[in-house]
Design a protein around this motif. Structure first.
Motif, mmCIF file in Angstrom:
data_model
loop_
_atom_site.group_PDB
_atom_site.id
_atom_site.type_symbol
_atom_site.label_atom_id
_atom_site.label_comp_id
_atom_site.label_asym_id
_atom_site.label_seq_id
_atom_site.Cartn_x
_atom_site.Cartn_y
_atom_site.Cartn_z
ATOM 1 N N HIS A 1 0.839 -1.196 0.000
ATOM 2 C CA HIS A 1 0.000 0.000 0.000
ATOM 3 C C HIS A 1 0.882 1.258 0.000
ATOM 4 C CE1 HIS A 1 -2.894 2.978 1.366
ATOM 5 N NE2 HIS A 1 -3.859 2.108 1.135
ATOM 6 N N TRP B 1 -6.636 -2.796 -2.708
ATOM 7 C CA TRP B 1 -8.103 -2.704 -2.776
ATOM 8 C C TRP B 1 -8.596 -1.325 -3.206
ATOM 9 C CZ3 TRP B 1 -11.581 0.325 0.069
ATOM 10 C CH2 TRP B 1 -10.974 1.159 1.023
ATOM 11 N N TRP B 2 -7.823 -0.271 -2.933
ATOM 12 C CA TRP B 2 -8.196 1.113 -3.232
ATOM 13 C C TRP B 2 -7.975 1.458 -4.699
ATOM 14 C CZ3 TRP B 2 -4.376 3.696 -5.600
ATOM 15 C CH2 TRP B 2 -3.123 3.071 -5.543
ATOM 16 N N ASP C 1 -8.197 1.532 -8.541
ATOM 17 C CA ASP C 1 -9.149 1.198 -9.610
ATOM 18 C C ASP C 1 -8.472 0.586 -10.832
ATOM 19 O OD1 ASP C 1 -7.928 3.512 -10.473
ATOM 20 O OD2 ASP C 1 -9.785 4.645 -10.767
ATOM 21 N N TRP D 1 -9.301 -4.201 5.282
ATOM 22 C CA TRP D 1 -8.900 -2.829 5.602
ATOM 23 C C TRP D 1 -9.827 -2.277 6.680
ATOM 24 C CZ3 TRP D 1 -4.748 0.041 4.162
ATOM 25 C CH2 TRP D 1 -4.766 1.389 4.503
ATOM 26 N N ALA E 1 -13.383 -2.953 4.859
ATOM 27 C CA ALA E 1 -13.983 -2.308 3.692
ATOM 28 C C ALA E 1 -13.835 -3.101 2.403
ATOM 29 C CB ALA E 1 -13.356 -0.916 3.500
ATOM 30 N N LEU F 1 -16.319 5.641 2.273
ATOM 31 C CA LEU F 1 -17.402 4.675 2.074
ATOM 32 C C LEU F 1 -18.473 4.886 3.135
ATOM 33 C CD1 LEU F 1 -15.351 1.403 1.428
ATOM 34 C CD2 LEU F 1 -16.794 2.611 -0.229
ATOM 35 N N SER G 1 -20.860 -0.171 3.439
ATOM 36 C CA SER G 1 -20.626 -0.342 2.000
ATOM 37 C C SER G 1 -19.179 -0.717 1.720
ATOM 38 C CB SER G 1 -20.956 0.960 1.264
ATOM 39 O OG SER G 1 -20.502 0.879 -0.077
ATOM 40 N N LYS G 2 -18.986 -1.547 0.681
ATOM 41 C CA LYS G 2 -17.636 -1.886 0.226
ATOM 42 C C LYS G 2 -17.474 -1.499 -1.233
ATOM 43 C CE LYS G 2 -17.723 -5.846 3.354
ATOM 44 N NZ LYS G 2 -16.687 -6.553 4.107
ATOM 45 N N LEU H 1 -16.480 1.024 -3.772
ATOM 46 C CA LEU H 1 -15.783 2.272 -4.087
ATOM 47 C C LEU H 1 -16.305 2.903 -5.371
ATOM 48 C CD1 LEU H 1 -12.091 1.208 -3.315
ATOM 49 C CD2 LEU H 1 -13.411 2.924 -2.056
ATOM 50 N N ARG H 2 -16.565 2.074 -6.361
ATOM 51 C CA ARG H 2 -17.031 2.601 -7.658
ATOM 52 C C ARG H 2 -18.341 3.356 -7.517
ATOM 53 N NH1 ARG H 2 -14.899 -2.105 -9.707
ATOM 54 N NH2 ARG H 2 -16.796 -3.156 -9.062
ATOM 55 N N ARG I 1 -17.829 6.668 -5.852
ATOM 56 C CA ARG I 1 -17.247 7.664 -6.771
ATOM 57 C C ARG I 1 -18.315 8.208 -7.714
ATOM 58 N NH1 ARG I 1 -12.244 3.562 -7.250
ATOM 59 N NH2 ARG I 1 -11.080 4.294 -5.446
ATOM 60 N N HIS J 1 -4.596 10.725 -0.252
ATOM 61 C CA HIS J 1 -3.754 9.521 -0.227
ATOM 62 C C HIS J 1 -4.633 8.276 -0.034
ATOM 63 C CE1 HIS J 1 -0.741 6.652 1.117
ATOM 64 N NE2 HIS J 1 0.206 7.489 0.717
ATOM 65 N N PRO J 2 -4.287 7.177 -0.714
ATOM 66 C CA PRO J 2 -5.089 5.956 -0.606
ATOM 67 C C PRO J 2 -5.289 5.462 0.823
ATOM 68 C CG PRO J 2 -3.552 5.759 -2.430
ATOM 69 C CD PRO J 2 -3.222 7.054 -1.740
ATOM 70 N N ALA K 1 -8.855 6.057 1.826
ATOM 71 C CA ALA K 1 -9.899 5.669 0.878
ATOM 72 C C ALA K 1 -11.180 5.187 1.552
ATOM 73 C CB ALA K 1 -9.377 4.590 -0.076
ATOM 74 N N SER K 2 -11.066 4.511 2.667
ATOM 75 C CA SER K 2 -12.288 3.960 3.262
ATOM 76 C C SER K 2 -13.054 4.980 4.093
ATOM 77 C CB SER K 2 -11.965 2.728 4.130
ATOM 78 O OG SER K 2 -11.333 3.095 5.335
ATOM 79 N N ASP K 3 -12.334 5.854 4.808
ATOM 80 C CA ASP K 3 -13.032 6.642 5.818
ATOM 81 C C ASP K 3 -13.085 8.139 5.547
ATOM 82 O OD1 ASP K 3 -10.343 7.022 6.229
ATOM 83 O OD2 ASP K 3 -10.376 6.537 8.372
ATOM 84 N N THR L 1 -6.546 9.185 -6.429
ATOM 85 C CA THR L 1 -5.482 9.563 -7.361
ATOM 86 C C THR L 1 -5.905 10.775 -8.178
ATOM 87 O OG1 THR L 1 -6.295 8.152 -9.152
ATOM 88 C CG2 THR L 1 -4.729 7.146 -7.621
ATOM 89 N N GLN M 1 -8.194 9.756 -11.002
ATOM 90 C CA GLN M 1 -9.615 9.645 -10.646
ATOM 91 C C GLN M 1 -10.255 11.021 -10.497
ATOM 92 O OE1 GLN M 1 -9.303 7.390 -7.045
ATOM 93 N NE2 GLN M 1 -9.431 5.406 -8.088
#
Lengths: 278, 278
Positions: free
Chosen positions: A146, A184-185, A187, A210, A229, B108, B112-113, B115-116, B119, B146-147, B150-152, B158, B161
Motif C-alpha cells: 500500500h 483494494w483502493w 481502480d 482494511w 472495507a 465509504l 458499504s464496500k 468504491l465505484r 465515486r 492519499h489511498p 480511501a475507506s473513511d 489519485t 480519478q
C-alpha cells in the motif's frame, strides 16, 4: 461448524504468530487446514531442516515463504549483503518445498527522496537473483505494498509497478503477490490482475481486510476477513477470472489478534474465510 | 532572516490552527505573508462577514476555502443535506473573495464496500453543484487524498480519478487540488499534472511533507516542509511545467506543530518554504 472446503485456504504464520511451529502444525491438523505460509525468522529459530521435517510430517504444504527483498540500499556493502541474504532466502524456500518467495522491496534509503532510482535498484537486484531463483525452482513474487508504506518499507506501491519490474524476467522466475490489503483502493488493479494472470505471474494471492482507525505506525492493523472495507469475493473473482487457481493465503498483522489464543484465532480465520465466499 | 520572495506563498490556516483569525492576520503582516487558505469552521466561528472584513483590512488574499465535499452518503436526506451545505460553502468562498473551494469527497458509507458506486455519487453531486459554483465565480477543486484515506475520508485516491470526475464539467467550474502529501508516491501523478494543466484544472497547489512513523489514525502527521521524503522542488517543477503560476499553499496537520507557538511555526514554515526552492 459445518464441513468446509478448505482446499484453497492457506494460513500465513504471521496471522497466528503467537503459535510456535509445532503448535501451528497441531492446530492446522485439528481444523483440517492443509497449507501454511511461513516466515523466515521463526523458521530459522526453529531450524530450517527441523521445520521442513515438522511440516512434512504434519502433512502440510508450504504455500509461500515470506520474505526476501529490501533491495533499495545505495551503499555497495549493504547491497551485497541484501543479495546474499536473498540467495539464502531462495535456498530456504526450496528446502521448505515452496515454490514462492515473497519480496518486500524496501523503502527509500536514509536521506533519499528519489523513488524512481530506488525502483531501478530493485530491478538491478532482481537481475542478479532471478536466475538463481529459477535454478532452485523458486519464483520471486514482488509484493506491491500500500502507498502508505512507500517511504519506509516498499517503494513498489501498485501492481502496475510490480509488473513493470517482473516482466523484465521470465514468469517462472519473477511474478507478483496480489494482496487485497495493498491494492483494494486501486481502480487500476483489476486490469493489472488480468495482465498478471495473462502472463502467468500471479504467484500468490493473499487476503487481509482494511479496517480503520489505523494504529500508530500503520503496520499492525490489518483487519480480520469481513471486518473491513474490502469486498473479498470481488477480488477473488478478479484473480480467478485471470486464471489463478492456487492457494488463498490469509495474512494478518494485528496486535489484537496476536493477543488472543492462537488456536481460537485460527478457527475464527477459517470461519471468516469460509463466510467471505459463501 | 534575509529577504524572501513570498509572492507565491500562502499559509493554510490549518497549519497554525492555534492562532485565532486576528492573530493569524497580525502574524502574516509581521512576516510579509500576503496569502492565506481558510477553513470553514474557524471562519464560521469568527463570523463570515467579520472574517472577510478582517482579511481585507489586513491586506490579505484568500487563496482557497477548505472544504466542501462529503458526497458519498446513500441516504437521500443525508445527500440533500450535503448538497445544501456545499451550496453554503460556495457562498462562503465567494464572500471571502476566493475563487477556489477545496472538496474532500467522502469515504465509504457505513457497511458499504463499493468504491465505484461511491465515486459515481460524487459525480452526481458535482452535477448539481458545478453550475452553482460557476455562477458564484467559484471553482470546485476535487482533492484526491492519499489511498490510506480511501475507506473513511475520500474514495478519490489519485489525480487520475479526480480528473476523470472533473473533466465531466467545464474547467472554470471543476478542477483538482494537487497536494504533494497525497500524490508523491504515485508514478502516474506527473503525467496527470500535465493533463490537469493542459485543461486549466490545477485549481490549487498545496505542500506537506511525508514523515514516518505515522500517528494513530494517520490524520495529523503531515510533516513540515523539508522533514520528509518528498522532493518539493520536483513537484513544483511538474505543476509549473503544466502552466500553473498560482499560489503555493502550505497545509500541515501536525499535532507537534499545533503544540508550539503559532507565530514561531509560521516563521519556520516561511523559512522552510524558502529553503525548499532555493
Amino acid at each position: 461448524m459445518t464441513s468446509m472446503d478448505l482446499s484453497r485456504f492457506s494460513i500465513n504464520q504471521m496471522t497466528v504468530k503467537q503459535l510456535s511451529l509445532p503448535e501451528l502444525a497441531v492446530a492446522c491438523g485439528e481444523l483440517s487446514v492443509r497449507q501454511v505460509g511461513l516466515w523466515r525468522e521463526p523458521v530459522q529459530e526453529y531450524g530450517l531442516a527441523a521445520t521442513a521435517k515438522l511440516i512434512r510430517g504434519a502433512g502440510l504444504t508450504v504455500t509461500t515463504l515470506c520474505r526476501g527483498g529490501f533491495f533499495t540500499a545505495i551503499d555497495p556493502e549493504a547491497r551485497a549483503a541484501a543479495l546474499a541474504d536473498n540467495r539464502r532466502a531462495i535456498e530456504e524456500a526450496a528446502a521448505l518445498g515452496t515454490n514462492t518467495l515473497v519480496l518486500v522491496s524496501g523503502g527509500l534509503p536514509p536521506g533519499s527522496k528519489d523513488l524512481r532510482a530506488a525502483r531501478e535498484r530493485i530491478a538491478d537486484a532482481l537481475a542478479e537473483l532471478a536466475p538463481y531463483a529459477g535454478e532452485n525452482g523458486v519464483r520471486l513474487a514482488i509484493e506491491p505494498l500500500h502507498p502508505v508504506y512507500a517511504s519506509d518499507r516498499c517503494v513498489v506501491s501498485t501492481l502496475a509497478q510490480a509488473l513493470d519490474l517482473a516482466e523484465r524476467f521470465p514468469a517462472h522466475q519473477v511474478g507478483v503477490a496480489v494482496d487485497t490489503y495493498h491494492i483494494w483502493w486501486d481502480d487500476r488493479a483489476p486490469a493489472q490482475i488480468a495482465r498478471a494472470g495473462a502472463g502467468g505471474r500471479i504467484h500468490t494471492f493473499q487476503l487481509a481486510d482494511w479496517t480503520t482507525p489505523l494504529p500508530e505506525g500503520v503496520l499492525n492493523g490489518r483487519g480480520q476477513i469481513g471486518d473491513g472495507a474490502i469486498d473479498m469475493r470481488e477480488w477473488r473473482g478478479h484473480v480467478e477470472a485471470a486464471g489463478y487457481t492456487g492457494p488463498i493465503e490469509v495474512e494478518l498483522f494485528n496486535e489484537e489478534l496476536w493477543a488472543r489464543d492462537g488456536r481460537e484465532v485460527l478457527a475464527e480465520t477459517v470461519e471468516r474465510f469460509h463466510s467471505a465466499f459463501l
